[in-house]
Design an enzyme around this catalytic site. Structure first.
Site, short mmCIF file in Angstrom:
data_model
loop_
_atom_site.label_atom_id
_atom_site.label_comp_id
_atom_site.label_asym_id
_atom_site.label_seq_id
_atom_site.Cartn_x
_atom_site.Cartn_y
_atom_site.Cartn_z
N GLY A 133 -6.39 4.90 -4.15
CA GLY A 133 -5.03 5.50 -3.90
C GLY A 133 -4.21 5.22 -4.94
O GLY A 133 -3.40 5.98 -5.32
N ASP A 168 -13.68 -3.62 -3.54
CA ASP A 168 -14.66 -2.38 -2.84
C ASP A 168 -15.65 -1.84 -3.80
O ASP A 168 -16.78 -1.32 -3.25
CB ASP A 168 -13.75 -1.73 -1.81
CG ASP A 168 -13.39 -2.19 -0.69
OD1 ASP A 168 -13.71 -3.28 -0.30
OD2 ASP A 168 -12.18 -1.55 -0.40
N ARG A 200 -30.95 -18.47 16.39
CA ARG A 200 -30.00 -17.55 16.88
C ARG A 200 -30.20 -16.31 15.68
O ARG A 200 -30.75 -16.33 14.42
CB ARG A 200 -28.54 -17.87 16.70
CG ARG A 200 -28.25 -18.75 17.89
CD ARG A 200 -26.89 -19.25 17.70
NE ARG A 200 -26.44 -20.03 18.80
CZ ARG A 200 -25.53 -20.93 18.84
NH1 ARG A 200 -24.95 -21.29 17.82
NH2 ARG A 200 -25.24 -21.55 19.94
N ARG A 210 0.81 -1.18 0.09
CA ARG A 210 0.11 0.03 0.03
C ARG A 210 0.86 1.26 0.09
O ARG A 210 0.39 2.21 0.36
CB ARG A 210 -0.98 -0.05 1.01
CG ARG A 210 -2.12 -0.89 1.25
CD ARG A 210 -3.04 -0.92 2.19
NE ARG A 210 -4.08 -1.91 2.04
CZ ARG A 210 -5.13 -2.07 1.41
NH1 ARG A 210 -5.26 -1.00 0.65
NH2 ARG A 210 -6.02 -3.05 1.56
N GLU A 211 2.26 1.16 -0.52
CA GLU A 211 3.17 2.28 -0.40
C GLU A 211 2.39 3.51 -1.18
O GLU A 211 1.92 3.47 -2.24
CB GLU A 211 4.19 1.78 -1.25
CG GLU A 211 5.23 3.11 -1.51
CD GLU A 211 6.00 3.45 -0.16
OE1 GLU A 211 5.51 2.92 0.83
OE2 GLU A 211 6.78 4.39 -0.48
N GLN A 245 -12.65 -13.02 1.51
CA GLN A 245 -13.29 -12.25 0.51
C GLN A 245 -12.40 -12.04 -0.57
O GLN A 245 -12.74 -11.40 -1.76
CB GLN A 245 -14.31 -11.03 0.83
CG GLN A 245 -15.12 -11.34 1.98
CD GLN A 245 -15.62 -10.34 2.73
OE1 GLN A 245 -16.46 -9.63 2.52
NE2 GLN A 245 -14.76 -10.15 3.77
N ARG A 246 -11.12 -11.83 -0.42
CA ARG A 246 -9.97 -11.19 -1.45
C ARG A 246 -9.27 -12.76 -2.06
O ARG A 246 -8.64 -12.29 -2.85
CB ARG A 246 -9.15 -10.39 -0.71
CG ARG A 246 -9.64 -8.91 -0.49
CD ARG A 246 -8.68 -7.70 -0.50
NE ARG A 246 -7.55 -7.98 -0.05
CZ ARG A 246 -6.72 -7.41 0.95
NH1 ARG A 246 -7.36 -6.44 1.51
NH2 ARG A 246 -5.63 -7.68 1.05
N ARG A 277 -24.41 -14.46 17.51
CA ARG A 277 -23.14 -14.88 17.05
C ARG A 277 -22.71 -14.11 16.04
O ARG A 277 -23.50 -13.33 15.15
CB ARG A 277 -23.29 -16.36 16.55
CG ARG A 277 -23.48 -17.25 17.79
CD ARG A 277 -22.22 -17.44 18.88
NE ARG A 277 -22.31 -18.60 19.65
CZ ARG A 277 -23.23 -18.53 20.81
NH1 ARG A 277 -23.80 -17.52 21.21
NH2 ARG A 277 -23.41 -19.59 21.51
O1 F6P Z 1 -8.73 -3.83 -0.65
C1 F6P Z 1 -9.62 -3.32 0.09
C2 F6P Z 1 -9.80 -3.99 1.27
O2 F6P Z 1 -10.19 -5.30 1.11
C3 F6P Z 1 -10.93 -3.33 2.12
O3 F6P Z 1 -12.16 -3.80 1.82
C4 F6P Z 1 -10.31 -3.70 3.70
O4 F6P Z 1 -11.06 -2.86 4.48
C5 F6P Z 1 -8.92 -3.65 3.44
O5 F6P Z 1 -8.62 -3.84 1.86
C6 F6P Z 1 -8.28 -4.39 4.38
O6 F6P Z 1 -6.89 -4.12 4.14
P1 F6P Z 1 -5.74 -5.32 4.59
O7 F6P Z 1 -5.55 -6.40 3.78
O8 F6P Z 1 -4.40 -4.35 4.41
O9 F6P Z 1 -5.92 -5.21 6.10
#
Ligand code: F6P
Length: 361
Positions: A118, A141, A176, A78-79, A287-288, A279
């Site tokens: 960014g 996102d 629940r 994230r530089e 998710q990524r 809970r």
């Molecule tokens: O890339 C976007 C994102 O997945 C956001 O939804 C989440 O808040 C953030 O990155 C998490 O970032 P990191 O992997 O740096 O913790």
């Protein structure tokens, strides 16, 4: 071979990774190599690696598995070079001057940046510094302005939806309330779309501040009408009405001091307000992760391939976006430092409300 204004192109991935990054790299490199005879230099670890001169060659034979491979083969950070005040060890130069140095040293004619808000803001600043840059819209996102598509979002929504669906059966079995926290610090697109697709009763988004009383009312009315469980989808950046009045700094501080995730806090608030066992599941980086879905595979291929055509024509300083079912290039500065958030009158929000979903507002 077709004519091309560029011969050697640097490629980097920056920001949080997203499914489809490798598919886009493949689309770019194969089109560039096969159609235009371009050469590609893979810059490792985002702008951080660029500053430090980290690179690998990208050849046709490296592209074999990339269509389905998750993450990014180039690595990412994230530089933000324009905010980095340190001198870079390897060059003794500032971060931006180091980038310019390696751009020249490697003989780059252009740079393709696959990134989110960014990263594309930085791409625009590098373009202002005289580098030939093209940006591609990547983020789970879905928060880049002027584009209806960012690669990774569709897959992330699929993953979150599948998880929410699975939670339904265990929620039913135990009568629940189940809270599922999904990604989205600043914007609620993943929460909104996966919440609707996963049949949530309540969806909480950063853009729509909630009052816990409204959530409790919805859950209690579920019970009264014979539904023994409730599903609550919460975006990471969801906030209550009091928090929404705080300025950015105070909000950040309050979150840092919270001691639990927002999903866990909402679960506790619901249990206290309704007396029902609640809970929380935080989906996080699931998710990524993993392979892109079919949609992200072919769209990322299209974006990567089209970027090669833009490079060949020498159309720089642009980010490729999806508008009216086609790719168009718009100035990088048009997307810089902006965020596409969920509007209150967003049709999906209205449809969700009309079909009984509560947003806590
Ligand atoms: O890339 C976007 C994102 O997945 C956001 O939804 C989440 O808040 C953030 O990155 C998490 O970032 P990191 O992997 O740096 O913790």
């Amino acid at each position: 071979m077709r004519d091309s204004k560029v011969k050697t192109v640097g490629v980097l991935t920056s920001g949080g990774d997203a499914p489809g990054l490798n598919a886009a790299i493949r689309g770019l490199c194969l089109t560039g190599i096969n159609e235009y005879g371009m050469k590609f230099v893979g810059i490792q670890n985002g702008y951080k690696g660029f500053e430090a001169g980290q690179c690998i060659p990208l050849k046709s034979e490296d592209m074999d598995n990339l269509l389905v491979q998750g993450g990014t083969i180039l690595g990412s950070t994230r530089e933000k070079p324009f905010k980095n005040q340190d001198k870079i060890e390897k060059t003794g130069l500032s971060a931006v001057d180091s980038i310019k140095k390696f751009y020249k040293k490697w003989g780059l004619d252009a740079l393709v940046v696959l990134g989110g808000n960014g990263s594309n803001t930085t791409a625009g600043l590098l373009s202002d510094e005289g580098l030939n840059v093209i940006g591609l819209p990547k983020t789970i996102d879905n928060d880049i302005v002027h584009t209806d598509y960012t690669f990774g979002f569709h897959t992330a929504v699929d993953i979150a939806t599948e998880a929410i669906e699975k939670i339904h059966t265990t929620a039913f079995s135990h009568s629940r309330v189940m809270v599922i926290e999904v990604m989205g610090h600043k914007v609620g697109w993943i929460g909104l779309c996966s919440g609707i697709a996963g049949k949530a009763d309540v969806i909480l988004l950063p853009e729509i501040p909630y009052d816990i009383k409204n959530i409790a009312k919805k859950i209690e009315s579920n019970k009264k009408t014979g539904k023994n469980y409730s599903i609550v989808v919460v975006s990471e950046g969801a906030q209550n009405k009091e928090e929404s009045k705080l300025d950015k700094k105070a909000f950040k501080k309050a979150r840092a001091e919270m001691g639990c995730s927002i999903g866990e806090r909402v679960a506790k608030e619901i249990q206290e307000a309704t007396g029902l066992e609640t809970r929380c599941t935080v989906l996080g980086h699931l998710q990524r992760g993993g392979s892109p879905d079919a949609f992200d595979r072919y769209m990322a291929t299209l974006f990567g391939s089209t970027a090669a055509d833009y490079l060949a024509r020498g159309e720089f300083g642009k980010i490729l976006v999806w508008q009216n079912n086609q790719i168009t290039g718009i100035p990088l500065r048009d997307v810089a430092s902006q965020v596409k958030s969920v509007k209150k009158d967003e049709p999906l929000v209205e449809a969700a409300k009309k079909t009984g979903i509560c947003f806590g507002d």
